[in-house]
Motif scaffolding. Structure first.
Motif, PDB file in Angstrom:
ATOM      1  N   ARG A 183      32.498 -24.259 -49.317  1.00  0.00           N
ATOM      2  CA  ARG A 183      32.251 -25.553 -50.059  1.00  0.00           C
ATOM      3  C   ARG A 183      31.549 -25.340 -51.488  1.00  0.00           C
ATOM      4  NH1 ARG A 183      27.525 -27.935 -45.900  1.00  0.00           N
ATOM      5  NH2 ARG A 183      26.176 -25.741 -46.241  1.00  0.00           N
ATOM      6  N   LYS A 184      31.035 -24.164 -51.682  1.00  0.00           N
ATOM      7  CA  LYS A 184      30.285 -23.984 -53.011  1.00  0.00           C
ATOM      8  C   LYS A 184      31.166 -23.613 -53.693  1.00  0.00           C
ATOM      9  CE  LYS A 184      25.554 -23.106 -51.238  1.00  0.00           C
ATOM     10  NZ  LYS A 184      24.814 -21.993 -50.659  1.00  0.00           N
ATOM     11  N   PRO A 185      31.172 -24.154 -55.091  1.00  0.00           N
ATOM     12  CA  PRO A 185      32.057 -23.500 -56.157  1.00  0.00           C
ATOM     13  C   PRO A 185      31.885 -22.214 -56.520  1.00  0.00           C
ATOM     14  CG  PRO A 185      31.311 -25.833 -56.918  1.00  0.00           C
ATOM     15  CD  PRO A 185      30.518 -25.403 -55.521  1.00  0.00           C
ATOM     16  N   LEU A 261      35.699 -17.537 -29.058  1.00  0.00           N
ATOM     17  CA  LEU A 261      34.264 -17.443 -29.540  1.00  0.00           C
ATOM     18  C   LEU A 261      33.771 -15.861 -29.300  1.00  0.00           C
ATOM     19  CD1 LEU A 261      31.844 -18.952 -30.788  1.00  0.00           C
ATOM     20  CD2 LEU A 261      31.070 -19.323 -28.583  1.00  0.00           C
ATOM     21  N   ALA A 262      33.301 -15.242 -30.428  1.00  0.00           N
ATOM     22  CA  ALA A 262      33.337 -13.686 -30.272  1.00  0.00           C
ATOM     23  C   ALA A 262      31.579 -13.584 -30.792  1.00  0.00           C
ATOM     24  CB  ALA A 262      34.340 -13.136 -31.177  1.00  0.00           C
ATOM     25  N   PRO A 263      30.768 -13.693 -29.851  1.00  0.00           N
ATOM     26  CA  PRO A 263      29.388 -13.482 -30.103  1.00  0.00           C
ATOM     27  C   PRO A 263      28.937 -12.086 -30.010  1.00  0.00           C
ATOM     28  CG  PRO A 263      29.392 -14.096 -27.973  1.00  0.00           C
ATOM     29  CD  PRO A 263      31.046 -14.126 -28.627  1.00  0.00           C
ATOM     30  N   GLY A 264      28.107 -11.577 -30.802  1.00  0.00           N
ATOM     31  CA  GLY A 264      27.173 -10.183 -30.543  1.00  0.00           C
ATOM     32  C   GLY A 264      28.188  -9.133 -30.851  1.00  0.00           C
ATOM     33  N   LEU A 265      29.176  -8.948 -31.855  1.00  0.00           N
ATOM     34  CA  LEU A 265      29.870  -7.854 -32.016  1.00  0.00           C
ATOM     35  C   LEU A 265      29.371  -6.586 -32.329  1.00  0.00           C
ATOM     36  CD1 LEU A 265      33.065  -9.737 -33.556  1.00  0.00           C
ATOM     37  CD2 LEU A 265      32.876  -8.920 -31.001  1.00  0.00           C
ATOM     38  N   PRO A 266      28.059  -6.563 -33.073  1.00  0.00           N
ATOM     39  CA  PRO A 266      27.677  -5.318 -33.722  1.00  0.00           C
ATOM     40  C   PRO A 266      27.405  -4.646 -32.440  1.00  0.00           C
ATOM     41  CG  PRO A 266      26.893  -7.254 -35.073  1.00  0.00           C
ATOM     42  CD  PRO A 266      27.922  -7.832 -34.125  1.00  0.00           C
TER      43      PRO A 266
HETATM   44  P1  NAP Z   1      25.639 -16.832 -43.716  1.00  0.00           P
HETATM   45  O1  NAP Z   1      25.473 -15.722 -44.877  1.00  0.00           O
HETATM   46  O2  NAP Z   1      24.341 -17.772 -43.902  1.00  0.00           O
HETATM   47  O3  NAP Z   1      26.910 -17.781 -44.072  1.00  0.00           O
HETATM   48  C1  NAP Z   1      27.344 -19.090 -43.381  1.00  0.00           C
HETATM   49  C2  NAP Z   1      28.423 -19.752 -44.172  1.00  0.00           C
HETATM   50  O4  NAP Z   1      28.587 -20.541 -43.458  1.00  0.00           O
HETATM   51  C3  NAP Z   1      28.075 -19.735 -45.692  1.00  0.00           C
HETATM   52  O5  NAP Z   1      29.031 -19.432 -46.475  1.00  0.00           O
HETATM   53  C4  NAP Z   1      27.703 -21.272 -45.627  1.00  0.00           C
HETATM   54  O6  NAP Z   1      28.110 -22.021 -46.880  1.00  0.00           O
HETATM   55  C5  NAP Z   1      28.601 -21.868 -44.735  1.00  0.00           C
HETATM   56  N1  NAP Z   1      28.387 -23.138 -43.977  1.00  0.00           N
HETATM   57  C6  NAP Z   1      27.100 -23.266 -43.409  1.00  0.00           C
HETATM   58  N2  NAP Z   1      27.017 -24.504 -43.229  1.00  0.00           N
HETATM   59  C7  NAP Z   1      28.220 -25.148 -43.346  1.00  0.00           C
HETATM   60  C8  NAP Z   1      28.816 -26.388 -43.421  1.00  0.00           C
HETATM   61  N3  NAP Z   1      28.208 -27.469 -42.504  1.00  0.00           N
HETATM   62  N4  NAP Z   1      29.819 -26.620 -43.920  1.00  0.00           N
HETATM   63  C9  NAP Z   1      30.710 -25.860 -44.502  1.00  0.00           C
HETATM   64  N5  NAP Z   1      30.077 -24.299 -44.588  1.00  0.00           N
HETATM   65  C10 NAP Z   1      28.778 -24.157 -44.007  1.00  0.00           C
HETATM   66  O7  NAP Z   1      25.549 -16.328 -42.270  1.00  0.00           O
HETATM   67  P2  NAP Z   1      26.317 -15.091 -41.778  1.00  0.00           P
HETATM   68  O8  NAP Z   1      25.246 -14.021 -41.734  1.00  0.00           O
HETATM   69  O9  NAP Z   1      27.577 -14.820 -42.402  1.00  0.00           O
HETATM   70  O10 NAP Z   1      26.681 -15.636 -40.349  1.00  0.00           O
HETATM   71  C11 NAP Z   1      27.490 -16.499 -40.035  1.00  0.00           C
HETATM   72  C12 NAP Z   1      27.626 -16.781 -38.557  1.00  0.00           C
HETATM   73  O11 NAP Z   1      27.852 -15.734 -37.615  1.00  0.00           O
HETATM   74  C13 NAP Z   1      25.985 -17.433 -38.046  1.00  0.00           C
HETATM   75  O12 NAP Z   1      26.476 -18.203 -37.031  1.00  0.00           O
HETATM   76  C14 NAP Z   1      25.580 -15.957 -37.532  1.00  0.00           C
HETATM   77  O13 NAP Z   1      24.822 -16.291 -36.355  1.00  0.00           O
HETATM   78  C15 NAP Z   1      26.984 -15.446 -36.958  1.00  0.00           C
HETATM   79  N6  NAP Z   1      26.980 -13.986 -36.532  1.00  0.00           N
HETATM   80  C16 NAP Z   1      27.917 -13.529 -35.705  1.00  0.00           C
HETATM   81  C17 NAP Z   1      28.121 -12.143 -35.319  1.00  0.00           C
HETATM   82  C18 NAP Z   1      29.021 -11.757 -34.438  1.00  0.00           C
HETATM   83  O14 NAP Z   1      28.946 -10.822 -33.873  1.00  0.00           O
HETATM   84  N7  NAP Z   1      29.854 -12.808 -33.842  1.00  0.00           N
HETATM   85  C19 NAP Z   1      27.383 -11.234 -36.124  1.00  0.00           C
HETATM   86  C20 NAP Z   1      26.452 -11.589 -37.068  1.00  0.00           C
HETATM   87  C21 NAP Z   1      26.486 -12.933 -37.511  1.00  0.00           C
HETATM   88  P3  NAP Z   1      26.677 -22.611 -47.721  1.00  0.00           P
HETATM   89  O15 NAP Z   1      26.301 -21.590 -48.452  1.00  0.00           O
HETATM   90  O16 NAP Z   1      27.690 -23.658 -48.557  1.00  0.00           O
HETATM   91  O17 NAP Z   1      25.844 -23.399 -46.732  1.00  0.00           O
END
Ligand code: NAP
Length: 289
Positions: A183-185, A261-266
């Protein structure tokens, strides 16, 4: 704080904390462990949480921390372990507590007893390190669930934060045609600078409609029923965002789309690498105090 000669308690956690224990021990800390299997190199095993905390200068809890009943996340042992105020009283005065996120049942007694909390869930350095095994885990899932290569596939990455950036870059390095939706330019400019196509949400329909893979990293509902209906039946959706993810999973099921949904991958795909990253950050946060 000086680690050499200090007692540090490591309570609960999974294989990642083995790396933390090893790194602490290598720095000269005297490590006591509870809610973990006995016999781990570098740690003195304690049968109770209180014994592990007695006289410790710092407490390391796992990233998932404790549940609402103050039960410690301890997947390596069958027994349940709880942490309460009387355990925390056995820490040295002012000993910091490192944890992913602290629930009130931990943060309230910690504040009352004067133990500062260091919450690592939003630690930028750790999140960037963790984005690497997260991206590789997502790729592994994509490869296992589809009969096509990542090379020459059409992938959409929703969000260009820490996970989105590493994932989009890794997909592109393997030859995928990647479109980032942000969403951010400035994020779209960053995607462009990485050689990736980029679009805002209102203009994402063509990329979503053509995608073989959609990876969501946005922790808000972005893959709505309306957008899912436009995707191809073969499209695989891997949602990496924290629960409940950013996908309307009920709609995906109704539409016959495979969405995971794929949580906790690391911790699942690369506990040693993720543990080393955790150890690096834990030691840095402790020695900075
Ligand atoms: P991050 O750096 O905060 O990135 C989140 C992204 O989502 C940013 O680009 C942000 O854009 C965007 N975003 C947030 N709210 C939004 C909205 N309402 N509409 C559109 N875009 C939105 O977080 P991250 O570290 O990449 O982690 C992302 C997610 O993955 C988190 O929920 C984290 O807990 C999870 N995670 C999961 C795993 C796994 O193993 N599955 C591992 C690590 C993290 P803006 O800057 O514009 O807000």
């Amino acid at each position: 704080m000086q680690l050499a000669g200090s007692k540090v308690a490591v309570v609960g956690g999974d294989a990642r904390e083995r790396e933390v224990i090893a790194a602490l021990a290598a720095s000269g800390a005297v490590v006591s462990a509870a809610a973990r299997p006995p016999g781990e190199p570098g740690a003195t095993w304690c049968a109770t949480v209180g014994d592990a905390l007695a006289g410790a200068s710092a407490l390391i809890l796992p990233l998932p921390g404790v549940d609402v009943r103050a039960r410690v996340h301890a997947p390596l042992v069958a027994e349940q372990f709880f942490i309460n105020a009387s355990d925390l009283e056995r820490l040295l005065p002012g000993a910091p507590i490192l944890v992913g996120t602290a629930r009130p049942c931990l943060s309230e007694p910690a504040a009352r007893l004067g133990h500062p909390l260091v919450e690592l869930a939003e630690d930028d350095e750790l999140a960037i390190y963790n984005s690497i095994p997260t991206a590789e885990g997502a790729l592994q899932m994509a490869m296992e669930r589809r009969l096509i290569t990542i090379h020459d596939s059409r992938a959409v990455v929703l969000g260009l934060g820490r996970c989105g950036t590493t994932l989009a870059r890794t997909l592109a390095a393997l030859g995928s045609h990647v479109t980032v939706v942000a969403r951010k330019p400035a994020d779209r400019a960053r995607a462009f600078s990485l050689g990736l196509a980029a679009t805002d949400y209102p203009d994402a329909v063509p990329a979503l409609a053509a995608a073989d893979f959609i990876f969501n990293t946005v922790p808000s509902l972005v893959l709505t029923a309306k957008l899912l209906a436009l995707t191809r039946p073969e499209c695989l959706i891997i949602d990496l965002a924290s629960a409940p993810g950013g996908t309307d999973f009920a709609a995906a099921e109704r539409l016959g789309r495979e969405a995971v949904l794929a949580p906790g991958l690391p911790g699942k795909v690369a506990p040693v690498t993720a543990g080393r990253a955790l150890a690096r950050v834990v030691l840095a946060r402790l020695t900075a105090r």
